[in-house]
Design a protein around this motif. Structure first.
Motif, short mmCIF file in Angstrom:
data_model
loop_
_atom_site.label_atom_id
_atom_site.label_comp_id
_atom_site.label_asym_id
_atom_site.label_seq_id
_atom_site.Cartn_x
_atom_site.Cartn_y
_atom_site.Cartn_z
N LEU A 1 0.90 -1.27 0.17
CA LEU A 1 0.07 0.05 -0.11
C LEU A 1 0.77 1.25 -0.05
CD1 LEU A 1 -3.14 0.54 2.03
CD2 LEU A 1 -1.52 2.10 1.59
N VAL A 2 1.94 1.21 0.82
CA VAL A 2 2.83 2.52 0.88
C VAL A 2 3.66 2.58 -0.49
CG1 VAL A 2 4.56 3.19 2.10
CG2 VAL A 2 2.80 2.44 3.50
N GLU A 3 3.92 1.41 -0.77
CA GLU A 3 4.89 1.55 -2.17
C GLU A 3 3.91 1.97 -3.40
OE1 GLU A 3 5.87 -0.45 -6.02
OE2 GLU A 3 4.32 -1.27 -4.77
N VAL A 4 2.47 1.90 -3.40
CA VAL A 4 1.71 2.55 -4.55
C VAL A 4 1.66 3.84 -4.39
CG1 VAL A 4 -0.53 2.50 -5.62
CG2 VAL A 4 0.63 0.31 -4.89
N VAL A 5 1.44 4.02 -3.05
CA VAL A 5 1.12 5.86 -2.64
C VAL A 5 2.24 6.71 -2.55
CG1 VAL A 5 0.04 7.41 -1.00
CG2 VAL A 5 -1.03 5.06 -1.62
N VAL A 6 3.57 6.08 -2.07
CA VAL A 6 4.75 6.70 -1.75
C VAL A 6 5.82 6.05 -2.43
CG1 VAL A 6 6.26 8.13 -0.22
CG2 VAL A 6 3.75 7.47 0.37
N PRO A 7 5.97 5.94 -3.94
CA PRO A 7 7.30 5.36 -4.46
C PRO A 7 8.52 6.21 -3.61
CG PRO A 7 5.41 6.06 -6.11
CD PRO A 7 5.35 6.71 -4.61
N PRO A 8 9.61 5.32 -3.74
CA PRO A 8 10.02 4.47 -4.57
C PRO A 8 10.19 3.13 -3.65
CG PRO A 8 11.91 5.57 -4.48
CD PRO A 8 10.95 6.32 -3.69
N ILE A 9 9.27 2.80 -2.84
CA ILE A 9 9.69 1.61 -1.84
C ILE A 9 9.38 0.38 -2.71
CG2 ILE A 9 8.61 0.03 0.12
CD1 ILE A 9 7.79 2.84 1.34
N VAL B 1 -4.62 -6.94 -1.93
CA VAL B 1 -5.61 -5.81 -1.20
C VAL B 1 -4.64 -4.56 -1.06
CG1 VAL B 1 -6.74 -5.58 1.09
CG2 VAL B 1 -6.84 -7.73 -0.29
N GLY B 2 -3.37 -4.53 -0.64
CA GLY B 2 -2.75 -3.32 -0.30
C GLY B 2 -2.47 -2.44 -1.55
N ALA B 3 -2.09 -3.16 -2.71
CA ALA B 3 -2.24 -2.59 -4.24
C ALA B 3 -3.49 -2.03 -4.37
CB ALA B 3 -1.70 -3.69 -5.23
N TRP B 4 -4.59 -2.65 -4.09
CA TRP B 4 -5.76 -1.99 -4.42
C TRP B 4 -5.99 -0.97 -3.53
CZ3 TRP B 4 -10.41 -3.12 -1.25
CH2 TRP B 4 -11.65 -2.45 -1.71
N LEU B 5 -6.06 -0.93 -2.17
CA LEU B 5 -6.08 0.17 -1.58
C LEU B 5 -5.34 1.47 -2.00
CD1 LEU B 5 -6.52 -1.34 1.97
CD2 LEU B 5 -8.58 -0.52 0.71
N GLY B 6 -4.07 1.16 -2.24
CA GLY B 6 -3.29 2.12 -2.80
C GLY B 6 -3.78 3.04 -4.22
N GLY B 7 -4.15 2.03 -4.81
CA GLY B 7 -4.93 2.61 -6.10
C GLY B 7 -5.92 3.54 -5.91
N LEU B 8 -6.87 2.86 -4.92
CA LEU B 8 -8.10 3.83 -4.78
C LEU B 8 -7.66 5.25 -4.22
CD1 LEU B 8 -10.46 1.09 -2.96
CD2 LEU B 8 -10.84 2.20 -5.34
N VAL B 9 -6.63 5.46 -3.49
CA VAL B 9 -6.29 6.67 -3.11
C VAL B 9 -6.19 7.56 -4.18
CG1 VAL B 9 -4.61 8.02 -1.93
CG2 VAL B 9 -5.02 5.69 -1.02
N TYR B 10 -5.27 7.32 -5.21
CA TYR B 10 -5.20 8.06 -6.51
C TYR B 10 -6.33 8.02 -7.42
CZ TYR B 10 -0.17 8.81 -5.32
OH TYR B 10 1.11 9.09 -4.83
N TYR B 11 -6.86 7.02 -7.50
CA TYR B 11 -8.28 7.00 -8.17
C TYR B 11 -9.46 7.88 -7.59
CZ TYR B 11 -12.99 5.26 -9.72
OH TYR B 11 -14.15 5.03 -10.39
#
Length: 241
Positions: A35-43, A72-82
């Motif tokens: 989730l953090v990696e999607v929202v705050v690269p570059p983890i 699930v983490g990737a999906w939740l992170g994607g929803l932030v930018y969506y």
């Protein structure tokens, strides 16, 4: 969900930090990291997920649990930018995210171009492309793609990508030295990328400051525009004889 003592892994650096978190929190930890990696690269999920897969072979974590939670983490992170794209629109959302300096404007524009060129499939395949998977959600939200469609494409694409990376680690079994060598190289890449990002950020700020000073000096040095000659509205008086 099984856990082990954080000191059991034997890794150091960024990978060691991820190992401590995973072994302390368990399967849910990988979801948090992704989730953090999607929202705050570059983890880097490329470093975290193979190690998580390796831990499944030592009995510390669950293979199925890791795939589920990472997806699930990737999906939740994607929803932030969506949600940002849907609420603010394309340009405002891109400007807002670019202003945080977490993602470059070039990467954001690349994600927008990718979406405009490929449409819905870009959300699916973009999840497997570093640099695109974090930003592809913005144009999807701005285009008002249905949240169910967006969620399905994100879950499928992220599940395939995460499952592949976790599987790489699991396939190495208990070959600790080989995995440590692989992740050690990735650590160097990540640290190098962070250094480059900081250098680019500093260079950009310096360039903007110089440009602003140059513009100020130019405006001060330029002479004011000549004023137009005023014409008298009073008619000239003739002389009487």
């Amino acid at each position: 969900m099984t856990t082990a003592a954080p000191t059991d892994h034997g890794f150091t650096g960024l990978t060691g930090w991820a190992a401590d978190l995973l072994l302390s929190v368990g399967d849910v930890g990988i979801g948090l990291l992704v989730l953090v990696e999607v929202v705050v690269p570059p983890i880097p999920s490329e470093a975290i997920l193979p190690f998580a897969g390796y831990l499944t072979q030592t009995g510390s974590l669950s293979l199925v649990g890791l795939i589920v939670w990472s997806t699930v983490g990737a999906w939740l992170g994607g929803l932030v930018y969506y949600a940002a794209g849907r609420a603010l629109g394309m340009e405002r959302a891109v400007r807002m995210v670019a202003a945080t300096r977490l993602i470059t404007r070039e990467d954001l524009d690349r994600g927008v171009t990718w979406f405009e060129r490929h449409g819905r499939p870009s959300v699916l395949f973009g999840r497997m492309i570093p640099g695109v998977r974090s930003v592809i959600s913005i144009p999807a939200g701005a285009a008002r793609m249905g949240v169910v469609t967006f969620s399905v494409l994100t879950l499928v694409g992220s599940g395939l990508w995460n499952g592949m990376l976790i599987g790489v680690g699991a396939a190495l079994g208990t070959e600790h030295e080989r995995l440590e060598q692989y992740l050690g190289h990735l650590d160097l890449v990540v640290y190098g990328a962070l250094g480059v990002a900081v250098a680019v950020l500093v260079g950009r700020r310096v360039h903007e400051a110089r440009a602003a000073r140059s513009a100020t000096r130019s405006s001060q040095a330029s002479p004011p525009p000549p004023s137009s000659p005023s014409t008298s509205s009073t008619p000239s008086r003739g002389t009487s004889s």
